[in-house]
Design a protein around this motif. Structure first.
Motif, PDB file in Angstrom:
ATOM      1  N   VAL A 158       4.682   5.341  -5.744  1.00 16.93           N
ATOM      2  CA  VAL A 158       4.773   5.276  -7.204  1.00 16.93           C
ATOM      3  C   VAL A 158       3.799   6.243  -7.858  1.00 16.93           C
ATOM      4  O   VAL A 158       4.106   6.868  -8.883  1.00 16.93           O
ATOM      5  N   ALA A 159       2.605   6.381  -7.283  1.00 20.61           N
ATOM      6  CA  ALA A 159       1.582   7.255  -7.863  1.00 20.61           C
ATOM      7  C   ALA A 159       2.013   8.723  -7.876  1.00 20.61           C
ATOM      8  O   ALA A 159       1.455   9.527  -8.619  1.00 20.61           O
ATOM      9  N   GLU A 160       3.016   9.091  -7.078  1.00 21.11           N
ATOM     10  CA  GLU A 160       3.491  10.473  -7.053  1.00 21.11           C
ATOM     11  C   GLU A 160       4.228  10.868  -8.336  1.00 21.11           C
ATOM     12  O   GLU A 160       4.362  12.050  -8.627  1.00 21.11           O
ATOM     13  N   ARG A 196       3.923   1.426  -1.139  1.00 18.46           N
ATOM     14  CA  ARG A 196       4.582   1.491  -2.443  1.00 18.46           C
ATOM     15  C   ARG A 196       3.654   2.096  -3.489  1.00 18.46           C
ATOM     16  O   ARG A 196       4.073   2.923  -4.310  1.00 18.46           O
ATOM     17  N   ALA A 197       2.400   1.690  -3.476  1.00 14.01           N
ATOM     18  CA  ALA A 197       1.447   2.205  -4.466  1.00 14.01           C
ATOM     19  C   ALA A 197       1.335   3.726  -4.365  1.00 14.01           C
ATOM     20  O   ALA A 197       1.266   4.419  -5.391  1.00 14.01           O
ATOM     21  N   ARG A 198       1.326   4.240  -3.146  1.00  8.76           N
ATOM     22  CA  ARG A 198       1.237   5.700  -2.968  1.00  8.76           C
ATOM     23  C   ARG A 198       2.514   6.384  -3.448  1.00  8.76           C
ATOM     24  O   ARG A 198       2.466   7.451  -4.074  1.00  8.76           O
ATOM     25  N   ASP A 208       4.454  11.091 -12.256  1.00  7.50           N
ATOM     26  CA  ASP A 208       3.666  11.017 -13.494  1.00  7.50           C
ATOM     27  C   ASP A 208       4.378  10.213 -14.569  1.00  7.50           C
ATOM     28  O   ASP A 208       3.736   9.680 -15.480  1.00  7.50           O
ATOM     29  N   TRP A 210       6.237   7.465 -14.123  1.00  8.87           N
ATOM     30  CA  TRP A 210       6.645   6.142 -13.631  1.00  8.87           C
ATOM     31  C   TRP A 210       6.715   5.118 -14.765  1.00  8.87           C
ATOM     32  O   TRP A 210       7.659   4.334 -14.859  1.00  8.87           O
ATOM     33  N   ARG A 268      11.428   3.627  -4.374  1.00  4.66           N
ATOM     34  CA  ARG A 268       9.964   3.678  -4.365  1.00  4.66           C
ATOM     35  C   ARG A 268       9.353   2.287  -4.467  1.00  4.66           C
ATOM     36  O   ARG A 268       8.318   2.015  -3.871  1.00  4.66           O
ATOM     37  N   SER A 269       9.984   1.415  -5.239  1.00  2.00           N
ATOM     38  CA  SER A 269       9.400   0.102  -5.458  1.00  2.00           C
ATOM     39  C   SER A 269       9.713  -0.882  -4.339  1.00  2.00           C
ATOM     40  O   SER A 269       9.032  -1.893  -4.200  1.00  2.00           O
ATOM     41  N   GLU A 308       2.740  -6.486 -13.165  1.00  2.94           N
ATOM     42  CA  GLU A 308       2.220  -5.121 -13.108  1.00  2.94           C
ATOM     43  C   GLU A 308       3.056  -4.221 -12.202  1.00  2.94           C
ATOM     44  O   GLU A 308       3.167  -3.016 -12.454  1.00  2.94           O
ATOM     45  N   ASP A 333       0.834  -1.205   0.000  1.00  2.00           N
ATOM     46  CA  ASP A 333       0.000   0.000   0.000  1.00  2.00           C
ATOM     47  C   ASP A 333       0.869   1.255   0.000  1.00  2.00           C
ATOM     48  O   ASP A 333       0.579   2.234  -0.702  1.00  2.00           O
TER      49      ASP A 333
END
Length: 512
Positions: free
Chosen positions: A43-45, A39-41, A47, A49, A268-269, A378, A37
């Motif tokens: 990575v979403a930062e 990590r998802a946040r 644009d 990625w 990040r990952s 993914e 969770d």
């Protein structure tokens, strides 16, 4: 690789035992969900990625295609900077080189930075056999070592332990390895970290030899890079007089510009951080700073064979972020130990069978340790198509034979013959329908499949016979299929359309 963990059964057997451990499953579920969770946040930062992911993939693929050139360039750069490069074809050779280098210093102990390559070759055990003590300094690796345990996660080796279990390990085992745990140690994170800090500090200050791996090696300058979050790596890389780094040959990147991509994607990952807390880089040796002697052991250990496989070689792109483990439903339930390798989870299921081969029972079972859901692909920051490689390796395992695969091949051959003879197929369908009440709910010899699945019930008659009764009899007699429009103009529903199409003698292929 140096071999499977001693006594490890095939994945299905080990996983069955693991899923029955409620404490283990709770620990894994909490940890993996929390990490993924975050990590998802993180990575979403970004644009861009997706572009960084594609860039990482291309850099890795380019490097692997020209690996011979970049490894030679790396050796020349390291040598020019004052280091010494050694080449190890397998685990035994790498262990021998490291042991001889440590003995040459006259020391009998080393401090280690977290390194999957040294775990892969069983370096700690090899050094112990030579009378050399190897001390892990990463907190999670320390927990595993003190507990006489095995890592179960790439990023968080002790993910299967909770705080109470860690406290008990520290209380019971720290004294045997050095400074004992403080009296009255609780399971609060602060106290556990302080106990580890005090225990390790004396080793950092005393050790003359450090052993590390590396996340990346930059060919153009001979620079090695280690990512870590605790600062222990910085101590091991700077305080000892001699530094020995054991690194897989696939960890090289051509230039600093290429490294810049991974400086963004790996933190990040893996730890869901914008920037890695401790990123240590060193180039050879310097008179007034850091170790005075540096040795780089370049490890093959099955990587060249993996590189020769056009499908399987993409596993060598891996940057060990562990994102695939945190989203894998199989890993979340079975844990890392069931994989019988230092590389657990989806990446381990495709990497270990290639580095070690698929001859052993555990390695032959790993490509099947997946539901092929694709979640691992993914989240992979270098776009490794793990499901594709899993299927590829399953084909390899099937081709090498074995009882189950021989039966499967025989069954497929028999089925092919039946499908090639329509009359035999029709007779078999009628016989199966007439005897449907006698069919078992589970298929004999296929318990692994039907223990959790019921066989589908057969209809009273085959479709061929039903079609002749209900549809084909009207052909050419002016009988319109049931459900047609009131004016006879054609079907009025999707069902009627399908029926009309099936009865049309001049229907054309749709091209789909």
């Amino acid at each position: 690789m140096s071999g499977t963990y001693l006594g490890m059964p095939a994945f299905p057997v080990a996983a069955k035992e693991a899923v029955g451990n409620e404490t283990l499953r709770a620990n894994l579920r909490h940890a993996t969900h929390t990490i993924r969770d975050k990590r998802a946040r993180a990575v979403a930062e970004l644009d861009d990625w997706a572009l960084l992911r594609e860039a990482g993939k291309r850099i890795k693929d380019h490097t692997l295609r020209h690996l011979d050139r970049y490894l030679v360039q790396l050796e020349e750069s390291v040598t020019a900077a004052g280091g010494v490069v050694h080449w190890a074809a397998d685990a035994a050779e790498a262990n021998r080189i490291v042991a001889e280098l440590v003995k040459a210093t006259g020391e009998s102990e080393v401090v280690k930075v977290k390194s999957m390559a040294t775990q892969e070759i069983g370096l700690n055990e090899a050094l112990e056999a030579e009378g050399i003590s190897a001390y892990e300094t990463d907190l999670a690796e320390l927990i595993v070592q003190l507990g006489d345990d095995r890592p179960s996660h790439i990023l968080v080796p002790a993910i299967h332990k909770n705080r109470a279990e860690i406290r008990d390990i520290f209380r019971d085992r720290m004294g045997a390895w050095g400074r004992a745990a403080p009296e009255g140690l609780s399971d609060t994170p602060g106290e556990l970290a302080e106990a580890a800090r005090l225990h390790l500090r004396e080793k950092f200050l005393r050790a003359k030899v450090g052993v590390s791996g590396a996340n990346f090696m930059v060919a153009e300058t001979g620079t090695l890079v280690v990512f870590e979050s605790e600062g222990n790596g910085r101590m091991c890389l700077t305080l000892p007089e001699t530094l020995i780094s054991v690194v897989g040959i696939e960890k090289v990147v051509p230039t600093w510009r290429d490294l810049e991509v991974f400086l963004q994607t790996l933190p990040r990952s893996s730890t869901a951080e914008r920037m890695n807390p401790y990123t240590s880089m060193w180039t050879g040796t310097h008179d007034a700073d850091g170790p005075s002697t540096f040795h780089l052991v370049l490890l093959d250990n099955g990587r060249t064979e993996t590189l020769a496989d056009e499908v399987g070689r993409q596993a060598l792109r891996c940057i060990r972020c562990s994102a695939c483990l945190n989203v894998c439903p199989v890993y979340e339930r079975a844990g890392g130990h069931a994989y019988g390798s230092v590389y657990p989870g989806p990446i381990g299921a495709i990497l270990s069978p290639q580095l070690r081969g698929t001859q052993s029972e555990i390695d032959a079972s790993l490509p099947y340790a997946s539901s092929l859901c694709g979640a691992c692909y993914e989240v992979c920051p270098v776009a490794i198509d793990i499901p594709e490689v899993l299927v590829h390796l399953r084909e390899r395992v099937a081709d090498q034979g074995g009882k189950g695969h021989r039966l499967e091949k025989a069954a497929m051959k028999a089925a092919g013959w039946v499908f090639d003879h329509p009359r035999v197929l029709a007779a078999g369908e009628r016989a199966a329908s007439k005897t449907r009440r006698l069919h078992p709910s589970r298929l004999p010899g296929a318990g692994a499949w039907t223990d959790t699945r019921d066989l589908p019930k057969l209809p009273p008659e085959p479709f061929r016979d039903w079609w002749k009764k209900n549809r084909a009899e009207g052909r050419g007699k002016g009988v319109r299929p049931t459900g047609g429009g009131a004016d006879g103009a054609g079907p009025r529903s999707a069902t009627d359309l399908n029926s009309a199409d099936l009865n049309s003698d001049d229907r054309k292929d749709s091209g789909t």
